[in-house]
Design a protein around this motif. Sequence first.
Motif, short mmCIF file in Angstrom:
data_model
loop_
_atom_site.label_atom_id
_atom_site.label_comp_id
_atom_site.label_asym_id
_atom_site.label_seq_id
_atom_site.Cartn_x
_atom_site.Cartn_y
_atom_site.Cartn_z
N TRP A 25 0.82 -1.20 0.00
CA TRP A 25 0.00 0.00 0.00
C TRP A 25 0.86 1.26 0.00
O TRP A 25 0.48 2.27 -0.61
CB TRP A 25 -1.01 0.00 1.15
N ILE A 26 2.01 1.21 0.65
CA ILE A 26 2.90 2.38 0.66
C ILE A 26 3.49 2.59 -0.72
O ILE A 26 3.58 3.73 -1.20
CB ILE A 26 3.99 2.22 1.74
N ILE A 27 3.89 1.52 -1.37
CA ILE A 27 4.45 1.63 -2.72
C ILE A 27 3.40 2.15 -3.69
O ILE A 27 3.68 3.06 -4.50
CB ILE A 27 5.03 0.28 -3.18
N VAL A 28 2.18 1.64 -3.60
CA VAL A 28 1.10 2.10 -4.49
C VAL A 28 0.82 3.57 -4.24
O VAL A 28 0.67 4.36 -5.18
CB VAL A 28 -0.16 1.23 -4.32
N LYS A 29 0.77 3.97 -2.99
CA LYS A 29 0.53 5.37 -2.65
C LYS A 29 1.66 6.26 -3.17
O LYS A 29 1.41 7.35 -3.71
CB LYS A 29 0.38 5.51 -1.13
N LEU A 30 2.88 5.80 -3.03
CA LEU A 30 4.03 6.55 -3.54
C LEU A 30 3.95 6.71 -5.06
O LEU A 30 4.17 7.80 -5.60
CB LEU A 30 5.33 5.85 -3.14
N VAL A 31 3.59 5.65 -5.76
CA VAL A 31 3.46 5.71 -7.22
C VAL A 31 2.33 6.66 -7.62
O VAL A 31 2.48 7.48 -8.53
CB VAL A 31 3.24 4.30 -7.81
N ILE A 32 1.19 6.58 -6.93
CA ILE A 32 0.07 7.48 -7.22
C ILE A 32 0.50 8.93 -7.04
O ILE A 32 0.25 9.78 -7.90
CB ILE A 32 -1.16 7.16 -6.34
#
Length: 180
Positions: free
Chosen positions: A88-95
């Motif tokens: 979830w942190i990686i997805v949030k960072l990418v977003i």
Amino acid sequence: MIMRPNVRKFVRTAHVIFTVGWLGAVAAFLALAIAGLTSPDAQLVRASYLGMDLIARFVIVPLSLIPLLLTGPILSLGTPWGLFRHYWIIVKLVINFLSTVILLIHLRPIRYMAQIAAAGMITSTARPVQIQLVAAAAAGLVALLVATGLAVYKPRGMTVYGWRKQYAEHTEERDIDSAI
């Protein structure tokens, strides 16, 4: 490296303020973009695009960069969540990264619309740019809402790196306990 509780609360508060501010500024930008696209009042249309330029350059850009480059990484690296431990942190960072890049790319059409609005020369030839700004702002708002949902719900799922790091920490704790 884990932050002290007071420092963590301060950084988390700053992060929430900047990200919620970013979300609100994008919502205001979207409202102005819709007004600029749909209003029959020429003065309102001109004011919308002039306001959008100011909001984009002086509010949205700084509010997008601070969580992406400062408070987000500090929180990730200074808490047990880690930067690459959870999906979830990686997805949030990418977003957040993609939203910021797309925003920076759209500064040119935003500036273009503000310039022709200031000159009072908005014609039907600007319609595709007007539609593009509404679509980009709407997509940006949805992306930021998804990122906010991820931050609130923190869905389960550790990365391979996260599993390895967690295993190493538990093994280290066991070794210390057995040495005592």
